[in-house]
Design a protein around this motif. Sequence first.
Motif, mmCIF file in Angstrom:
data_model
loop_
_atom_site.group_PDB
_atom_site.id
_atom_site.type_symbol
_atom_site.label_atom_id
_atom_site.label_comp_id
_atom_site.label_asym_id
_atom_site.label_seq_id
_atom_site.Cartn_x
_atom_site.Cartn_y
_atom_site.Cartn_z
ATOM 1 N N SER A 142 0.693 -1.331 -0.344
ATOM 2 C CA SER A 142 -0.247 -0.090 -0.199
ATOM 3 C C SER A 142 0.370 0.912 0.146
ATOM 4 N N CYS A 143 0.146 2.252 -0.610
ATOM 5 C CA CYS A 143 0.759 3.511 -0.491
ATOM 6 C C CYS A 143 0.036 4.956 -0.422
ATOM 7 N N GLY A 144 0.161 5.603 0.732
ATOM 8 C CA GLY A 144 -1.039 6.867 0.938
ATOM 9 C C GLY A 144 -0.668 7.606 0.061
ATOM 10 N N THR A 145 0.144 7.858 -0.162
ATOM 11 C CA THR A 145 0.444 9.474 -1.272
ATOM 12 C C THR A 145 0.001 8.657 -2.468
ATOM 13 N N GLY A 146 0.580 7.483 -2.442
ATOM 14 C CA GLY A 146 0.142 6.959 -3.648
ATOM 15 C C GLY A 146 -1.360 6.867 -4.274
ATOM 16 N N ALA A 147 -2.110 6.219 -3.634
ATOM 17 C CA ALA A 147 -3.474 5.911 -3.666
ATOM 18 C C ALA A 147 -3.874 7.933 -3.905
ATOM 19 N N CYS A 148 -3.785 8.976 -3.421
ATOM 20 C CA CYS A 148 -4.288 10.211 -3.382
ATOM 21 C C CYS A 148 -3.493 10.550 -5.161
ATOM 22 N N ALA A 149 -2.669 9.999 -5.338
ATOM 23 C CA ALA A 149 -1.887 10.383 -6.685
ATOM 24 C C ALA A 149 -2.966 10.239 -7.387
ATOM 25 N N ALA A 150 -2.684 8.547 -7.319
ATOM 26 C CA ALA A 150 -3.373 7.702 -8.532
ATOM 27 C C ALA A 150 -4.887 8.388 -8.829
ATOM 28 N N ALA A 151 -5.544 8.852 -7.705
ATOM 29 C CA ALA A 151 -7.147 9.703 -7.724
ATOM 30 C C ALA A 151 -7.057 10.705 -8.056
ATOM 31 N N VAL A 152 -6.039 11.958 -7.780
ATOM 32 C CA VAL A 152 -5.981 12.829 -8.558
ATOM 33 C C VAL A 152 -6.067 12.762 -10.155
ATOM 34 N N ALA A 153 -4.933 11.435 -11.062
ATOM 35 C CA ALA A 153 -4.965 11.464 -12.390
ATOM 36 C C ALA A 153 -6.053 10.769 -12.615
ATOM 37 N N THR A 154 -6.786 9.380 -11.962
ATOM 38 C CA THR A 154 -7.982 9.437 -13.127
ATOM 39 C C THR A 154 -9.050 10.286 -13.110
ATOM 40 N N ARG A 155 -8.912 10.762 -12.181
ATOM 41 C CA ARG A 155 -10.244 12.443 -11.518
ATOM 42 C C ARG A 155 -9.866 13.545 -13.121
ATOM 43 N N PHE A 156 -8.583 13.367 -12.879
ATOM 44 C CA PHE A 156 -8.289 14.174 -13.716
ATOM 45 C C PHE A 156 -8.294 13.589 -15.663
ATOM 46 N N TRP A 157 -8.266 12.457 -15.508
ATOM 47 C CA TRP A 157 -8.904 12.259 -16.636
ATOM 48 C C TRP A 157 -9.876 11.728 -16.935
ATOM 49 N N ALA A 158 -11.189 11.804 -15.450
ATOM 50 C CA ALA A 158 -12.164 11.022 -16.269
ATOM 51 C C ALA A 158 -13.093 12.659 -16.792
ATOM 52 N N GLY A 159 -12.589 13.667 -16.169
ATOM 53 C CA GLY A 159 -13.360 15.356 -16.366
ATOM 54 C C GLY A 159 -14.006 15.844 -15.203
ATOM 55 N N ALA A 160 -14.760 16.938 -15.488
ATOM 56 C CA ALA A 160 -15.792 17.108 -14.657
ATOM 57 C C ALA A 160 -16.429 16.518 -14.211
ATOM 58 N N THR A 161 -17.035 15.911 -14.775
ATOM 59 C CA THR A 161 -18.338 14.672 -14.150
ATOM 60 C C THR A 161 -18.203 13.965 -12.625
ATOM 61 N N ALA A 162 -16.264 13.679 -12.785
ATOM 62 C CA ALA A 162 -16.032 13.045 -11.603
ATOM 63 C C ALA A 162 -16.008 13.721 -10.553
ATOM 64 N N PRO A 163 -16.111 12.187 -9.025
ATOM 65 C CA PRO A 163 -16.757 11.953 -8.098
ATOM 66 C C PRO A 163 -15.511 13.067 -7.309
ATOM 67 N N ASP A 164 -15.736 13.379 -6.396
ATOM 68 C CA ASP A 164 -14.485 13.645 -5.427
ATOM 69 C C ASP A 164 -14.235 12.880 -4.159
ATOM 70 N N ASP A 165 -15.388 11.840 -4.106
ATOM 71 C CA ASP A 165 -14.634 10.650 -3.339
ATOM 72 C C ASP A 165 -14.593 9.081 -4.042
ATOM 73 N N TRP A 166 -13.609 8.755 -3.898
ATOM 74 C CA TRP A 166 -12.888 7.584 -4.200
ATOM 75 C C TRP A 166 -12.272 6.477 -3.110
ATOM 76 N N ALA A 167 -12.744 5.057 -4.208
ATOM 77 C CA ALA A 167 -11.958 4.105 -3.001
ATOM 78 C C ALA A 167 -10.930 3.421 -3.842
ATOM 79 N N VAL A 168 -9.692 3.623 -2.858
ATOM 80 C CA VAL A 168 -8.626 2.749 -3.740
ATOM 81 C C VAL A 168 -8.278 1.269 -3.573
#
Length: 306
Positions: free
Chosen positions: A244-270
């Motif tokens: 596991s990597c906590g900051t890495g999970a955050c970064a993965a959510a940041v990137a995926t949310r950015f790629w998904a566009g404006a309708t992407a949610p604010d809550d993520w499960a990694v």
Amino acid sequence: MTEAAVPLTGLRFAKGHGTGNDFVLVADPDGERDIAPEQVALLCDRHRGIGGDGLIRAVRSMHLPEGAALLADNPDAEWFMDYRNGDGSLSEMCGNGVRVFVHFLIDQGLASLAEGEALTIGTRGGVKVVARTGTGYRVDMGPWEFIFPEQAGERGTDSLVEAAGLDVARPALSVSMGNPHTVVALADLAELEGTRLGAAPAVTPVPPYGTNVEFAVPADPLVTDDVGHITMRVHERGVGETLSCGTGACAAAVATRFWAGATAPDDWAVAVPGGTVGVRFFPGADGREHVELSGPAVIVADGVLA
């Protein structure tokens, strides 16, 4: 071991983890016991030492230059998380580690924290506020930012990553969570499982201080009940693959949310090999978007070095 290194015989330690990301923990409130890099590497060795992805030393902030510098603006940051990677190198922050660090402070009687209360912790990645929940801890990880913002804004990616098991170099996005990350999106779980992370992936261009590399698979559908879902593996600087990597999970959510566009949610499960952590985006008091990480923390053993 260098001549300057003080023998560690008699040193008290604990072992803890957050979703399988494990640490050797040492209480040194007055900053009297600096542990040399080669000693850290030995303690974290899984065959010749205690074993861990890193070592965390609990020191009062006033006793470290980095901590004292934070106290002027953050007088509540009594404790500093002195974090070293498993090879002994310094690291700015660890999202799983800071949860385990606070749990260790409580376990050692160095701090008290009721459910809903929070502690302010000093780290080399800045001050982090850690709150206790009914199932673990949540951490305001602070604002995120792109490491190469011009390329990210223009193309959505800023680098290429090569890793064993992948047929060609893959486009990636580099994100800072106080420490550097490079996130690669893969097509499916079979491709994720086939990626071999025993050796460090090659990143071009590599961020100035190196980088952790996350390989993420967005769920299909990506969003369920207003929560985005990602499955991830990670190669950490100075450690190798971790559960596991906590900051890495955050970064993965940041990137995926950015790629998904404006309708992407604010809550993520990694989902990571060691469990699942939560990531939430929210507006910070500083006017920037912050990231919150939530998950468990466990102390599994303590002892004294022979």
